[in-house]
Design a protein around this motif. Structure first.
Motif, PDB file in Angstrom:
ATOM      1  N   ALA A   1      26.864   9.442  16.981  1.00 23.03           N
ATOM      2  CA  ALA A   1      26.142   9.482  18.204  1.00 23.03           C
ATOM      3  C   ALA A   1      26.253  11.106  18.721  1.00 23.03           C
ATOM      4  CB  ALA A   1      26.647   8.786  19.395  1.00 23.03           C
ATOM      5  N   GLN A   2      27.168  11.735  18.260  1.00 25.77           N
ATOM      6  CA  GLN A   2      27.482  13.088  18.806  1.00 25.77           C
ATOM      7  C   GLN A   2      26.924  14.353  17.844  1.00 25.77           C
ATOM      8  OE1 GLN A   2      31.870  13.376  19.414  1.00 25.77           O
ATOM      9  NE2 GLN A   2      31.561  12.132  21.367  1.00 25.77           N
ATOM     10  N   ARG A   3      26.183  13.633  16.593  1.00 28.68           N
ATOM     11  CA  ARG A   3      25.758  14.682  15.483  1.00 28.68           C
ATOM     12  C   ARG A   3      24.284  14.370  15.443  1.00 28.68           C
ATOM     13  NH1 ARG A   3      28.113  13.169  10.405  1.00 28.68           N
ATOM     14  NH2 ARG A   3      28.528  15.365  10.062  1.00 28.68           N
ATOM     15  N   GLU A   4      23.763  15.473  14.532  1.00 23.19           N
ATOM     16  CA  GLU A   4      22.383  15.290  14.203  1.00 23.19           C
ATOM     17  C   GLU A   4      22.119  14.401  13.130  1.00 23.19           C
ATOM     18  OE1 GLU A   4      19.767  17.004  15.309  1.00 23.19           O
ATOM     19  OE2 GLU A   4      21.200  18.105  16.798  1.00 23.19           O
ATOM     20  N   ARG A   5      20.791  13.795  13.092  1.00 26.14           N
ATOM     21  CA  ARG A   5      20.457  12.582  12.122  1.00 26.14           C
ATOM     22  C   ARG A   5      20.817  13.070  11.004  1.00 26.14           C
ATOM     23  NH1 ARG A   5      14.697  10.677  14.938  1.00 26.14           N
ATOM     24  NH2 ARG A   5      15.573   9.669  16.714  1.00 26.14           N
ATOM     25  N   ARG A   6      20.255  14.377  10.342  1.00 29.21           N
ATOM     26  CA  ARG A   6      20.412  14.639   9.155  1.00 29.21           C
ATOM     27  C   ARG A   6      22.031  15.076   8.701  1.00 29.21           C
ATOM     28  NH1 ARG A   6      17.369  14.228   4.828  1.00 29.21           N
ATOM     29  NH2 ARG A   6      15.343  14.723   6.323  1.00 29.21           N
ATOM     30  N   ALA A   7      22.678  15.328   9.502  1.00 30.07           N
ATOM     31  CA  ALA A   7      24.074  15.473   9.066  1.00 30.07           C
ATOM     32  C   ALA A   7      24.902  14.146   8.899  1.00 30.07           C
ATOM     33  CB  ALA A   7      25.111  16.150  10.529  1.00 30.07           C
ATOM     34  N   ASN A   8      24.507  13.044   9.689  1.00 30.06           N
ATOM     35  CA  ASN A   8      24.665  11.923   9.461  1.00 30.06           C
ATOM     36  C   ASN A   8      24.381  11.254   8.089  1.00 30.06           C
ATOM     37  OD1 ASN A   8      26.313  11.583  11.925  1.00 30.06           O
ATOM     38  ND2 ASN A   8      24.640  10.855  12.928  1.00 30.06           N
ATOM     39  N   HIS A   9      23.054  11.667   7.920  1.00 29.90           N
ATOM     40  CA  HIS A   9      22.415  11.097   6.622  1.00 29.90           C
ATOM     41  C   HIS A   9      23.292  11.826   5.700  1.00 29.90           C
ATOM     42  CE1 HIS A   9      19.167  10.173   3.926  1.00 29.90           C
ATOM     43  NE2 HIS A   9      19.135  11.392   3.242  1.00 29.90           N
ATOM     44  N   HIS A  10      23.595  12.840   5.394  1.00 32.25           N
ATOM     45  CA  HIS A  10      24.428  13.678   4.329  1.00 32.25           C
ATOM     46  C   HIS A  10      25.986  13.114   4.272  1.00 32.25           C
ATOM     47  CE1 HIS A  10      21.111  16.197   3.424  1.00 32.25           C
ATOM     48  NE2 HIS A  10      21.179  16.953   4.344  1.00 32.25           N
ATOM     49  N   THR A  11      26.659  12.731   5.481  1.00 30.28           N
ATOM     50  CA  THR A  11      27.790  12.237   5.330  1.00 30.28           C
ATOM     51  C   THR A  11      27.773  10.747   4.736  1.00 30.28           C
ATOM     52  OG1 THR A  11      28.522  13.499   7.309  1.00 30.28           O
ATOM     53  CG2 THR A  11      29.687  11.637   6.655  1.00 30.28           C
ATOM     54  N   LEU A  12      26.990   9.933   5.158  1.00 29.34           N
ATOM     55  CA  LEU A  12      26.773   8.766   4.718  1.00 29.34           C
ATOM     56  C   LEU A  12      26.364   8.836   3.122  1.00 29.34           C
ATOM     57  CD1 LEU A  12      26.425   5.670   5.460  1.00 29.34           C
ATOM     58  CD2 LEU A  12      23.923   5.986   5.667  1.00 29.34           C
ATOM     59  N   LEU A  13      25.666   9.746   2.720  1.00 27.61           N
ATOM     60  CA  LEU A  13      25.155   9.524   1.083  1.00 27.61           C
ATOM     61  C   LEU A  13      26.567  10.105   0.373  1.00 27.61           C
ATOM     62  CD1 LEU A  13      21.694  10.575   1.037  1.00 27.61           C
ATOM     63  CD2 LEU A  13      22.628   8.508   1.386  1.00 27.61           C
ATOM     64  N   SER A  14      27.333  10.898   1.061  1.00 27.68           N
ATOM     65  CA  SER A  14      28.520  11.413   0.220  1.00 27.68           C
ATOM     66  C   SER A  14      29.658  10.608   0.127  1.00 27.68           C
ATOM     67  CB  SER A  14      28.898  12.813   0.846  1.00 27.68           C
ATOM     68  OG  SER A  14      29.797  12.578   2.080  1.00 27.68           O
ATOM     69  N   CYS A  15      29.513   9.444   1.040  1.00 29.97           N
ATOM     70  CA  CYS A  15      30.584   8.506   1.242  1.00 29.97           C
ATOM     71  C   CYS A  15      30.606   7.318   0.750  1.00 29.97           C
ATOM     72  CB  CYS A  15      31.166   8.377   2.572  1.00 29.97           C
ATOM     73  SG  CYS A  15      31.788   9.613   3.578  1.00 29.97           S
ATOM     74  N   VAL A  16      29.164   6.616   0.376  1.00 26.08           N
ATOM     75  CA  VAL A  16      28.846   5.569  -0.085  1.00 26.08           C
ATOM     76  C   VAL A  16      28.078   5.826  -1.547  1.00 26.08           C
ATOM     77  CG1 VAL A  16      27.558   3.367   0.178  1.00 26.08           C
ATOM     78  CG2 VAL A  16      28.506   4.517   2.179  1.00 26.08           C
TER      79      VAL A  16
END
Length: 211
Positions: A13-28
């Motif tokens: 909730a405290q981050r940009e959508r694109r940043a969350n997108h990249h984090t998710l793809l690097s973890c799953v």
């Protein structure tokens, strides 16, 4: 086993959508790739890869894949075509297909067929109207069950739940029990960023027999 002591804490909730997108793809990861063919209302064959993809049930055989809404908030052709016809084919992606599959991910307009642009061969399906991909060793003809919307705006999710009506497995990789030979199928998977992986390194873990 190693234990980790310190962790970075990231609040979506405290981050940009694109940043969350990249984090998710690097973890799953690694994530299998659904190469989905659909038909537009005008009859144009669309073909697009999605790495938000997996099998979710066996009775009935059910797949899910998740085309993200475009950054400009428009839906991808796959979603629009599924809502129109309610049918698709999920093809798997081998290492040999990697370059052409990547080309098919280019955002062509709806009146352009990725089959032609990426150099894939369309095969007629048995029970649905969208074509299959001749260069893929496994095709799953599917009927739409439902599309579940997650979030809103750019990068929102569209969870497409589809029932498999017919499996096609190439003879050279099909075992007598009707399964695909994992030693021959040579699929690739998606990682974060521009990364991909193969499934050539494998190991077995027998299910535990004692509590």
């Amino acid at each position: 086993m190693k234990r980790f002591e310190e962790y970075a804490q990231l609040i979506p909730a405290q981050r940009e959508r694109r940043a969350n997108h990249h984090t998710l793809l690097s973890c799953v990861l690694p994530r299998p790739i659904a190469f989905v063919s659909t038909l537009s209302p005008e009859g144009v064959a669309n073909l697009a890869p999605f790495s938000f993809f997996n099998a979710m049930a066996s009775n009935p055989p059910t797949l899910v894949f998740g085309p993200a809404t475009k950054a400009d908030t428009n839906e991808k052709d796959t979603v629009r075509n599924l809502l129109h016809l309610g049918e698709c084919v999920v093809n798997v992606v081998t290492y040999e297909m990697r370059v052409a599959m990547n080309q098919a991910s280019f955002p062509y307009p709806p009146d352009v067929s990725e089959f032609e642009k990426a150099g894939f061969t369309a095969l007629p399906s048995r029970l649905v109207k969208p074509p299959r991909v001749a260069e893929s060793p496994v095709h799953m003809e599917c009927r739409l069950d439902q599309i579940v919307k997650i979030g809103s705006g750019g990068l929102a999710g569209n969870i497409c739940i589809v029932e498999v009506l017919c499996f096609h497995i190439a003879d050279e990789i099909c075992l007598p029990d009707g399964t695909a030979d994992v030693n021959k199928i040579d699929l690739i998977a998606r990682l974060g960023g521009d990364g991909y992986s193969t499934m050539r390194d494998r190991f077995d873990l027998p299910k535990p027999t004692q509590p």
